[in-house]
Structures are given as structure tokens and as C-alpha cells.
Design a protein around this motif. Structure first.
Motif, PDB file in Angstrom:
ATOM      1  N   THR A   1       0.852  -1.180   0.000  1.00 30.13           N
ATOM      2  CA  THR A   1       0.000   0.000   0.000  1.00 30.13           C
ATOM      3  C   THR A   1       0.891   1.235   0.000  1.00 30.13           C
ATOM      4  O   THR A   1       1.813   1.358   0.801  1.00 30.13           O
ATOM      5  CB  THR A   1      -0.918   0.017   1.226  1.00 30.13           C
ATOM      6  OG1 THR A   1      -1.704  -1.165   1.215  1.00 30.13           O
ATOM      7  CG2 THR A   1      -1.817   1.228   1.209  1.00 30.13           C
ATOM      8  N   GLU A   2       0.638   2.120  -0.971  1.00 32.16           N
ATOM      9  CA  GLU A   2       1.386   3.357  -1.075  1.00 32.16           C
ATOM     10  C   GLU A   2       0.572   4.484  -0.428  1.00 32.16           C
ATOM     11  O   GLU A   2      -0.645   4.591  -0.649  1.00 32.16           O
ATOM     12  CB  GLU A   2       1.680   3.697  -2.539  1.00 32.16           C
ATOM     13  CG  GLU A   2       2.518   2.657  -3.260  1.00 32.16           C
ATOM     14  CD  GLU A   2       3.942   2.675  -2.797  1.00 32.16           C
ATOM     15  OE1 GLU A   2       4.326   3.579  -2.029  1.00 32.16           O
ATOM     16  OE2 GLU A   2       4.698   1.736  -3.204  1.00 32.16           O
ATOM     17  N   LEU A   3       1.253   5.340   0.358  1.00 32.07           N
ATOM     18  CA  LEU A   3       0.621   6.501   1.008  1.00 32.07           C
ATOM     19  C   LEU A   3       0.847   7.726   0.138  1.00 32.07           C
ATOM     20  O   LEU A   3       1.994   8.017  -0.264  1.00 32.07           O
ATOM     21  CB  LEU A   3       1.214   6.723   2.389  1.00 32.07           C
ATOM     22  CG  LEU A   3       1.042   5.568   3.396  1.00 32.07           C
ATOM     23  CD1 LEU A   3       1.697   5.919   4.699  1.00 32.07           C
ATOM     24  CD2 LEU A   3      -0.403   5.201   3.581  1.00 32.07           C
ATOM     25  N   VAL A   4      -0.211   8.416  -0.186  1.00 33.03           N
ATOM     26  CA  VAL A   4      -0.124   9.607  -1.030  1.00 33.03           C
ATOM     27  C   VAL A   4      -0.809  10.758  -0.307  1.00 33.03           C
ATOM     28  O   VAL A   4      -1.998  10.628   0.081  1.00 33.03           O
ATOM     29  CB  VAL A   4      -0.779   9.385  -2.398  1.00 33.03           C
ATOM     30  CG1 VAL A   4      -0.720  10.665  -3.224  1.00 33.03           C
ATOM     31  CG2 VAL A   4      -0.090   8.243  -3.121  1.00 33.03           C
ATOM     32  N   PRO A   5      -0.106  11.856  -0.050  1.00 32.82           N
ATOM     33  CA  PRO A   5      -0.761  12.996   0.594  1.00 32.82           C
ATOM     34  C   PRO A   5      -1.770  13.629  -0.342  1.00 32.82           C
ATOM     35  O   PRO A   5      -1.566  13.680  -1.555  1.00 32.82           O
ATOM     36  CB  PRO A   5       0.409  13.934   0.890  1.00 32.82           C
ATOM     37  CG  PRO A   5       1.453  13.574  -0.120  1.00 32.82           C
ATOM     38  CD  PRO A   5       1.321  12.110  -0.338  1.00 32.82           C
ATOM     39  N   ARG A   6      -2.826  14.077   0.245  1.00 25.01           N
ATOM     40  CA  ARG A   6      -3.866  14.721  -0.564  1.00 25.01           C
ATOM     41  C   ARG A   6      -3.389  16.043  -1.176  1.00 25.01           C
ATOM     42  O   ARG A   6      -3.998  16.542  -2.123  1.00 25.01           O
ATOM     43  CB  ARG A   6      -5.106  14.966   0.294  1.00 25.01           C
ATOM     44  CG  ARG A   6      -5.880  13.700   0.628  1.00 25.01           C
ATOM     45  CD  ARG A   6      -7.151  14.009   1.396  1.00 25.01           C
ATOM     46  NE  ARG A   6      -7.881  12.789   1.703  1.00 25.01           N
ATOM     47  CZ  ARG A   6      -8.803  12.231   0.914  1.00 25.01           C
ATOM     48  NH1 ARG A   6      -9.046  12.798  -0.242  1.00 25.01           N
ATOM     49  NH2 ARG A   6      -9.408  11.115   1.260  1.00 25.01           N
ATOM     50  N   ALA A   7      -2.303  16.552  -0.635  1.00 31.46           N
ATOM     51  CA  ALA A   7      -1.799  17.818  -1.157  1.00 31.46           C
ATOM     52  C   ALA A   7      -0.823  17.612  -2.315  1.00 31.46           C
ATOM     53  O   ALA A   7      -0.184  18.569  -2.745  1.00 31.46           O
ATOM     54  CB  ALA A   7      -1.126  18.604  -0.021  1.00 31.46           C
ATOM     55  N   ALA A   8      -0.692  16.393  -2.761  1.00 29.19           N
ATOM     56  CA  ALA A   8       0.274  16.131  -3.824  1.00 29.19           C
ATOM     57  C   ALA A   8      -0.105  16.838  -5.107  1.00 29.19           C
ATOM     58  O   ALA A   8      -1.286  16.939  -5.459  1.00 29.19           O
ATOM     59  CB  ALA A   8       0.361  14.635  -4.058  1.00 29.19           C
ATOM     60  N   GLU A   9       0.942  17.328  -5.824  1.00 25.53           N
ATOM     61  CA  GLU A   9       0.748  18.008  -7.094  1.00 25.53           C
ATOM     62  C   GLU A   9       0.506  16.968  -8.217  1.00 25.53           C
ATOM     63  O   GLU A   9       0.869  15.806  -8.065  1.00 25.53           O
ATOM     64  CB  GLU A   9       1.995  18.847  -7.424  1.00 25.53           C
ATOM     65  CG  GLU A   9       2.267  19.957  -6.447  1.00 25.53           C
ATOM     66  CD  GLU A   9       1.222  21.058  -6.520  1.00 25.53           C
ATOM     67  OE1 GLU A   9       0.633  21.223  -7.611  1.00 25.53           O
ATOM     68  OE2 GLU A   9       0.991  21.722  -5.508  1.00 25.53           O
ATOM     69  N   PRO A  10      -0.085  17.384  -9.341  1.00 28.15           N
ATOM     70  CA  PRO A  10      -0.186  16.465 -10.496  1.00 28.15           C
ATOM     71  C   PRO A  10       1.203  16.021 -10.933  1.00 28.15           C
ATOM     72  O   PRO A  10       2.136  16.827 -10.972  1.00 28.15           O
ATOM     73  CB  PRO A  10      -0.874  17.321 -11.557  1.00 28.15           C
ATOM     74  CG  PRO A  10      -1.620  18.357 -10.805  1.00 28.15           C
ATOM     75  CD  PRO A  10      -0.806  18.668  -9.587  1.00 28.15           C
TER      76      PRO A  10
ATOM     77  N   LEU B   1       7.481  -5.980   3.651  1.00 31.55           N
ATOM     78  CA  LEU B   1       6.034  -5.953   3.846  1.00 31.55           C
ATOM     79  C   LEU B   1       5.766  -5.932   5.337  1.00 31.55           C
ATOM     80  O   LEU B   1       6.257  -6.778   6.065  1.00 31.55           O
ATOM     81  CB  LEU B   1       5.386  -7.181   3.209  1.00 31.55           C
ATOM     82  CG  LEU B   1       5.609  -7.362   1.702  1.00 31.55           C
ATOM     83  CD1 LEU B   1       4.978  -8.655   1.253  1.00 31.55           C
ATOM     84  CD2 LEU B   1       5.053  -6.191   0.948  1.00 31.55           C
ATOM     85  N   THR B   2       4.984  -4.978   5.842  1.00 31.25           N
ATOM     86  CA  THR B   2       4.632  -4.926   7.272  1.00 31.25           C
ATOM     87  C   THR B   2       3.518  -5.873   7.529  1.00 31.25           C
ATOM     88  O   THR B   2       2.610  -6.038   6.712  1.00 31.25           O
ATOM     89  CB  THR B   2       4.225  -3.511   7.668  1.00 31.25           C
ATOM     90  OG1 THR B   2       3.108  -3.144   6.886  1.00 31.25           O
ATOM     91  CG2 THR B   2       5.353  -2.512   7.401  1.00 31.25           C
ATOM     92  N   GLY B   3       3.580  -6.476   8.700  1.00 31.29           N
ATOM     93  CA  GLY B   3       2.551  -7.450   9.039  1.00 31.29           C
ATOM     94  C   GLY B   3       1.323  -6.823   9.656  1.00 31.29           C
ATOM     95  O   GLY B   3       0.227  -7.327   9.508  1.00 31.29           O
ATOM     96  N   GLY B   4       1.445  -5.710  10.359  1.00 32.78           N
ATOM     97  CA  GLY B   4       0.282  -5.170  11.062  1.00 32.78           C
ATOM     98  C   GLY B   4      -0.393  -4.053  10.355  1.00 32.78           C
ATOM     99  O   GLY B   4      -1.616  -4.035  10.183  1.00 32.78           O
ATOM    100  N   SER B   5       0.314  -3.061   9.929  1.00 37.51           N
ATOM    101  CA  SER B   5      -0.299  -1.869   9.365  1.00 37.51           C
ATOM    102  C   SER B   5      -0.642  -2.010   7.924  1.00 37.51           C
ATOM    103  O   SER B   5      -1.432  -1.249   7.373  1.00 37.51           O
ATOM    104  CB  SER B   5       0.643  -0.675   9.554  1.00 37.51           C
ATOM    105  OG  SER B   5       1.823  -0.870   8.833  1.00 37.51           O
ATOM    106  N   GLY B   6      -0.011  -2.925   7.245  1.00 46.15           N
ATOM    107  CA  GLY B   6      -0.258  -3.075   5.806  1.00 46.15           C
ATOM    108  C   GLY B   6       0.528  -2.123   4.977  1.00 46.15           C
ATOM    109  O   GLY B   6       0.399  -2.100   3.766  1.00 46.15           O
ATOM    110  N   SER B   7       1.358  -1.279   5.509  1.00 42.91           N
ATOM    111  CA  SER B   7       2.199  -0.376   4.708  1.00 42.91           C
ATOM    112  C   SER B   7       3.449  -1.096   4.268  1.00 42.91           C
ATOM    113  O   SER B   7       3.859  -2.083   4.851  1.00 42.91           O
ATOM    114  CB  SER B   7       2.553   0.872   5.506  1.00 42.91           C
ATOM    115  OG  SER B   7       3.317   0.516   6.637  1.00 42.91           O
TER     116      SER B   7
END
Length: 797
Positions: free
Chosen positions: A573-582, A756-762
Motif C-alpha cells: 500500500t502506497e501513502l499519497v498525501p492529498r496535497a500532492a501536485e499532479p 512488507l509490514t505485518g500489522g499496518s499493511g504499509s
């Protein structure tokens, strides 16, 4: 070219034939047979084998044949029994006419060795014709002053039979004034004469009617009759007399119809009606009456139809001159027909061989007879063929020629000869006949098969299906028939360790080459072997050609995705900030392909997304980026299905799933809601939830921004292990990796570590230190192929 093994025996055979011909001609022996005419077809004449002193099998072995002059065959030979049989019913009168004896000439041809034997068949007459008078009534005018003992000739009867079967006697009906006597003519025929026994008296009996009967010598005898009408005349003192008792004349056979042949003349000293003379044929054959006519007043004899010297050479006729008083005189007219060169020579083939083998000298091609029915120089003939041909004419018997090959023939140089046999007579003008013979030269196996190429190169795509047609070899043979039919075979390769029998097969009839199993470019890139071409002649001749098979690489490896890993555990799972630019880099898909060349060129495609248009993937490097600005209305969780496809034909592909989570910051780790919490949250008043979220956002905006910046930087460097540890795939990645900057595949200078993390899924992706791969030392192509499995190996930490 080698001399054939049978050349010496063939020469001895020809020598033996010549000796036999010379000895036979010197002996001049003739076999003679006799048979009755009108016998049925197939009747036995004699046993030829016994008469010639030959066994039953020798006639067939020596190729015995019966030859007759002209095209008419009267006899046939039964080779198994040696019997000589009549081929058809024979009519002596039709074949020989008045000629006696009737002899038909024939020849016995023994082909191997060549020998001619003269033969004669005499047709004995059968009494199958009755005597026949040309006139049904004979008119005699006898003066009443005739003295007893006076003889009055009567017309004879014709009988087509000969010998004892022809007319032998005559009889006259009983009367008081005449009796019949028989006078033998110089030609052997019997002429009846009426002899006066008692003087006639016109006043007492002016006319008499008698019956004349002709009898032949058959058993039983056959008869023919004619009526004799006797008119008693007054006294006439002088009978007509011809100025010649015998007239002789020569007439050319090409004289036109109506031509004057001769004029006869007779005088009568009487006056009045007793001195008036009329001319007529008194004694003439059927042929004479059909060919000539006489003018009764002038005595002119003219042609009534064309003469033919070859049919009849002479005519003899008796002419009667009668006066008005009943007296008559007679003369003989002899007509000789003069020959004209009006018949071209004839050529009759007795033996013809239309096909002869090459490399065989002194072969008999044809045996033929020439003839010309003309006489003198008109019947003399010259026979020849055209120049510059490997054939020669040889005179074997009178008017019999043999056409023989001169030297050795070569079918490959000339397979067919057109021979024109010309026969010319010596008449004026010269007439000639031409006969064309076509001789085909049959093949002998004297040429080796020749391949169209000395070496062939075939290209085969690896992973081919068994029994694949790889290509063909072709060889030609200048010979013909079975000698030109080529059989192909595989020969032992130069490398004895090459399992040729399990790799390649060949169609023996057409030279098609087939792969027996799938070829692997990585295991065997090329191999060579020999192909043989053998004809089916006797003895068989063969040649060989070299064949090289080049294995081509095929697209047989699908892309393998290195990141994100899809190994059955929790997906990345990739984390993407909502403030990311195009254009914000969300993640990078990393894949490799085991093939080479364009088969390893990879492209990337976004197949499916939770929200289309929000994310995009770069086709050449696999980078997943945002396509537009993110908003609060966008869902927090997104699932992307990505496709990795190579450039092979057909293209192979692999798919990977990427999860993206949109977050407002990185201050708190993202924890997926438990099912219980999710149910409780669903039951909370939506307005309360919105107020809480707004207050939290305002109070922690600054702190969230700082944490987001730090989290982004850390994510770009690598992904650190969280609680539960990291799982690392073991083993080697596929080889043939190319530059990561261009195609999205791993460079050989780097190794990767995926956690791969086992608990958080990140998850995180971390670049590690470069590792130098194992490369083989420079050497031969074979050494590089053997080390192909070690190329591009990577070590994972």
C-alpha cells in the motif's frame, strides 16, 4: 564413360548373326507347304518348329515372326506349339487367277539371333466353280451346201478352277445332223467343234436348236450349258479372210480411254449381202471384253478402260469377221502392255523398335522390305537415310534392309531421333517414297544427382512445434524414369555427439526437413549435418550437401514483476498525501523479462482503477503518478490493476495490483479500521463526525504538514521494516535485465530489498548497495552459451 559390361557379348552376337545370314543365303534352302483353298481360318498348315528342328520354347525365345510380301498376312504362327496356321480363308482364284500352280511366298524371321528363312505355300485348287459360257446362245449360220465332215468351232466355256477341276469335256444334245468333237488348243484348253454328219436341207429344216454342255473334272463334276441356234443358209461361196492371221501391238499402260489400239481388216470376194463384213470378238477372256471394244463396221479396237501393267501384262483375243451369208474368218490379236513408271516404291516395316537403350551399340532399330511393282529400271530401287545420324542401313536379303545404330547413343545429349527412310526408283521420272521413324533413347543410370546448392542454411524459431517443416533440400538428376527419382537421407554429422536422429528427420521422397522436437535457443543455437541424395537406378549413384540449422530466439518468457510483490501476503500500500501536485510519483513498477532483444522490451499500462483519471502510469518506465490535483471528495483507498507487457510476437504479459491510500499527513500511522469500529462508525451521526474532523484538521494542520514532508522524504529513500519484520524473496531474479531508467526493468548494478509490514499493511522499497554481477570471461561463443545461466545473477540481502 565406362564401357558396358555386355558390349563384348553383343559384338559376338552380331558376328554370329552375320555368319548365320551368310550361311543361310549360301544354302538357299526353302521350306514348302501345300494346302487346299477355302479352308477355314485357323486350320493347321504344318508344325514349323519341328520342320526347322527347333524346340517349342526356341521359337518364342528367338522372337519368330511370319513375314509376307505386302501388307497382307495369310499365315500366323502359334509360338507355344510351333504350329503354322491359316490366318484367313484363302481363295486361289482371287489370289492367283489362272496361274497354276498358285504359290504364296513368305519369310520366317528369327530375331535373336537374326535369321531369315524363305517359305512357299502352294494353294491346291478345289472344284468350287462351275463352267460358264459367256453367251447363253451361240448362233451358227451354216450354208445348206456344207458337206458332211465339215467342222464348225463353238465358243468355249470359262472355268475359274485349274488343273483337273477346269473344263474337261463337252457334250451336245442328241440330233440327226451333228456330232461333237474336242480339239486341244495350244494353251491347253479344250475347244468344242460341231461336225456335220448329214447334209442340211434348208427347205426341209431351216433351223436347229441344240444344247451344248461343258463338264469339268471335279468329283462330282460341275456343268454349264449354252444353247446352239443353227440357221441354215443359202449357198455362200467365199468366206471373209483377214489380211493377217495374227496381229501384234504394244500399248502404253497410261494410254487414255478411247485410244485406238489397232484396226483389223478382212476381205470377202462375194458380192451383196454375202460380201458385207462385220467384226466381233470371237474368243476373248473376261478381262479382254472389259478392257477393249471393237467397232463391228470398221474393225477398230479401242480402250474401254485404263490399262494396268502391274495387273495384266498382255492380252490375246480372237477376232471374227462374218459376211452376210453366214461365212466367217478369224484372226488373233496379241496386245502387249508397256510399263510406265507410275508406281512409287513401297516400304513395309516388319520389325520396329521405337525405344532403344543408350550406351548400347549395334542395336537393331527396324527391319523393312521395299518393293516396286514396275518393271525394268522403273522397278529398280535405291534406299538411304539422311546424313549425320548415328544409324546405318544394311542390306540383309534381296530388298530387305536392317536399320542399326552406329556407335553409342547418349540420351542426355539427344533423347529422340526422327529418321526419314527414302526409297527412290530409277525410272523416268524418278518416284520416291519416304517413311518417318521416331526412335526414343531410353535412359541408363549414368548421371549422379546434383543438389541445387552445395550448402543450405535454415532458420528455425525456438520452441517450435514437433514435426515443424524447417525447409527443403533439392537435387536433380539428368537421367529419366527411376534413374532420375531421388531419395534423400540424413548422413552422420561431423560432431558425433550431436543427437541428429532426435533433432531432425527428412522426407525421403521430396527432401523436406522436419524438426522432431522443440528447439531451445538457450541450449542449442546452431548445428550442422550432411544430407545425401541417391537415385533409384542400378547401380545407384549418390551425392551430398551440407545443411546448417540456425535457431532463432522466441518470446517464450513472460515479464516477471519484482515490485510490488504479489506473493500471497498483504498487498503493498502506497501513502499519497492529498496535497500532492499532479505528476506526483506514487510508486514504480519494476519488472524483468528472461528473453533477449525486442522480446525483452517492456511497456506498462493501467488496466483498472477505483477512480479512473486520478492516476496514470508511464508506458516506458512503470512510474505511477497522479494525473490531477487531489480533493477531499476523492476516496481514501484506491486499487490499481497494472499490466506489464513485452514487445514479443505474440506479446506476453503479467499483471500486478497496487493499493494507494490518500492521507492528510504522516503524523499518525494509518490503521485499517476493524470490522467492529467500522460498524460503530457507521452508526454515528454524520454531522458529529464532520465537526470532529474539522476541528482536528484545523488544530493539527501545521504539525501534519511537517510530518507529511518528512514522510515523503523517507518513503522516497526506502521502506524501513516495521514491527513483524520483512519478508524477502529468495532465489535469483531472471536474467537479461536492462536499464531501470528507460524500460522499468532492474539494472544489473543494483539489488532490491522489499519489506512488507505485518500489522499496518504499509510497505517500503529501499535501494541498497550496488553488487557486481558474475560475468563470464571473454571467449568463444560456445563458452558464452554455456555460461548463459550464470549471466545477470543478483544477490539479495
Amino acid at each position: 564413360m565406362q564401357m558396358p559390361l555386355h558390349k563384348a557379348p553383343r559384338k559376338r552376337q552380331v558376328t554370329a548373326i552375320i555368319i548365320l545370314l551368310l550361311s543361310w543365303e549360301a544354302g538357299g534352302a526353302t521350306i514348302k507347304y501345300s494346302v487346299l483353298e477355302e479352308r477355314d481360318s485357323g486350320s493347321l498348315v504344318a508344325n514349323l518348329a519341328k520342320d526347322l528342328g527347333l524346340g517349342l520354347g526356341e521359337l518364342a525365345a528367338r522372337g519368330a515372326r511370319i513375314l509376307s510380301k505386302g501388307n497382307k498376312q495369310h499365315l500366323q504362327l502359334e509360338q507355344k506349339s510351333g504350329n503354322l496356321l491359316l490366318k484367313e480363308k484363302l481363295d486361289r482364284e482371287e489370289l492367283c487367277g489362272d496361274t497354276d500352280p498358285c504359290v504364296l511366298h513368305f519369310q520366317v524371321l528369327l530375331r535373336n539371333p537374326l535369321q531369315f528363312i524363305q517359305g512357299e505355300l502352294q494353294l491346291r485348287d478345289v472344284n468350287d466353280h462351275a463352267p460358264e459360257f459367256l453367251e447363253q446362245e451361240i448362233l451358227l449360220k451354216i450354208p445348206e451346201s456344207s458337206h458332211p465332215g465339215t467342222a464348225f468351232p463353238l465358243k468355249i466355256a470359262q472355268d475359274l478352277d485349274v488343273g483337273s477341276n477346269t473344263v474337261q469335256s463337252y457334250t451336245i444334245s442328241t440330233n440327226a445332223h451333228f456330232h461333237l468333237t474336242i480339239r486341244n488348243h495350244s494353251d491347253g484348253r479344250k475347244h468344242p467343234e460341231l461336225v456335220l454328219d448329214k447334209a442340211l436341207d434348208r427347205e426341209e429344216q431351216p433351223e436347229l436348236r441344240l444344247t451344248l454342255t461343258a463338264l469339268d473334272g471335279g468329283s462330282p463334276p460341275r456343268t454349264g450349258t449354252s444353247h446352239v441356234h443353227i440357221v441354215v443358209l443359202d449357198i455362200n461361196d467365199n468366206a471373209p479372210e483377214f489380211d493377217q492371221l495374227r496381229y501384234e501391238v504394244q500399248v502404253s499402260e497410261n494410254s487414255p480411254i478411247g485410244s485406238l489400239v489397232i484396226t483389223v481388216f478382212a476381205r470377202d470376194l462375194d458380192a451383196g449381202t454375202h460380201g458385207e463384213i462385220s467384226y466381233s470378238f470371237f474368243q476373248s477372256s473376261n478381262q479382254g471384253n472389259q478392257v477393249f471394244e471393237i467397232n463391228s463396221f470398221t474393225g477398230e479396237i479401242r480402250l474401254k478402260r485404263m490399262l494396268d501393267f502391274e495387273e495384266i501384262q498382255s492380252y490375246s483375243m480372237e477376232i471374227e469377221a462374218s459376211d452376210g451369208g453366214g461365212l466367217s474368218g478369224k484372226c488373233t490379236v496379241a496386245i502387249e502392255v508397256m510399263d510406265v513408271n507410275d508406281n512409287a516404291p513401297e516400304l513395309i516395316t516388319s520389325l520396329l523398335t521405337s525405344e532403344i537403350p543408350e550406351n548400347t551399340p549395334d542395336t537393331v532399330v527396324a527391319i523393312f522390305e521395299i518393293s516396286d511393282p514396275d518393271s525394268g529400271d522403273n522397278g529398280k530401287m535405291v534406299c538411304y537415310i539422311q546424313d549425320h545420324l548415328p544409324f546405318v542401313l544394311k542390306l540383309t536379303l534381296e530388298n530387305f534392309y536392317t536399320l542399326v545404330t552406329e556407335g553409342v547413343l547418349d540420351r542426355e545429349r539427344q533423347a529422340e531421333y526422327n529418321i526419314t527412310i527414302t526409297v527412290t526408283d530409277l525410272g523416268t521420272p524418278r518416284l520416291k517414297t519416304q517413311h518417318n521413324i521416331t526412335v526414343f533413347v531410353s535412359d541408363v543410370n549414368d548421371n549422379t544427382p546434383a543438389f541445387t546448392q552445395t550448402s543450405y542454411t535454415l532458420f528455425v524459431q525456438e520452441n517450435n512445434s514437433p514435426a515443424l517443416h524447417m525447409g527443403s533440400v533439392s537435387a536433380t538428376d539428368r537421367d529419366a524414369g527411376a534413374n532420375a527419382q531421388v531419395t534423400y537421407s540424413l548422413l552422420q554429422p561431423q560432431d558425433p555427439s550431436l543427437p541428429l536422429d532426435s533433432l531432425v528427420s527428412i522426407n525421403a521422397d521430396n527432401g523436406h526437413l522436419f524438426a522432431l522436437r522443440a528447439l531451445d535457443f538457450e541450449a542449442l543455437q546452431a548445428f550442422e549435418f550432411l544430407v545425401g541424395a541417391t537415385d533409384r537406378g542400378a547401380p545407384a549413384l549418390s551425392s551430398q550437401a551440407r545443411v546448417r540449422v540456425q535457431v532463432l530466439d522466441a518470446n517464450d518468457n513472460a515479464p516477471f514483476v519484482l515490485y510490488p510483490l504479489q506473493n500471497g501476503s498483504a498487498p503493498c500500500t502506497e501513502l499519497v498525501p492529498r496535497a500532492a501536485e499532479p505528476g506526483y510519483l506514487v510508486s514504480k513498477v519494476v519488472a524483468v523479462d528472461g528473453d533477449s532483444g525486442q522480446n525483452a522490451w517492456l511497456s506498462y499500462q493501467l488496466l483498472k482503477a477505483t477512480e479512473p483519471g486520478l492516476f496514470s502510469v508511464w508506458a516506458h518506465n512503470g512510474e505511477v503518478r497522479t494525473a490531477r490535483l487531489l480533493s477531499e471528495r476523492d476516496a481514501a483507498k484506491h486499487r490499481l490493476l497494472l499490466l506489464v507487457k513485452d514487445n514479443g510476437e505474440p506479446p506476453l504479459s503479467a499483471s500486478v495490483t497496487l493499493h494507494v491510500l490518500l492521507v492528510d499527513g504522516f503524523s499518525q500511522p494509518y490503521l485499517p479500521l476493524l470490522p467492529e469500529a467500522a460498524a460503530a462508525a457507521a452508526q454515528t451521526d454524520p454531522l458529529t463526525v464532520y465537526l470532529v474532523i474539522a476541528l482536528a484538521s484545523v488544530s493539527s494542520l501545521f504539525l501534519f504538514s511537517v510530518l507529511a514532508f518528512v514522510g515523503v522524504r523517507l518513503c522516497r529513500r526506502g521502506r524501513a521494516g516495521l514491527e513483524g519484520g520483512c519478508s524477502v524473496p529468495e532465489g535469483h531474479f531472471p536474467g537479461h535485465l536492462v536499464d531501470v531508467s528507460g524500460t522499468g526493468t532492474l539494472s544489473q548494478s543494483y539489488q532490491y530489498k522489499v519489506c512488507l509490514t505485518g500489522g499496518s499493511g504499509s510497505n517500503e522499497f529501499q535501494f541498497l548497495n550496488p553488487v557486481v554481477p558474475y560475468l563470464p570471461p571473454p571467449g568463444s561463443i560456445e563458452e558464452m552459451e554455456e555460461s548463459a545461466t550464470l549471466r545477470n545473477n543478483f544477490v539479495f540481502n
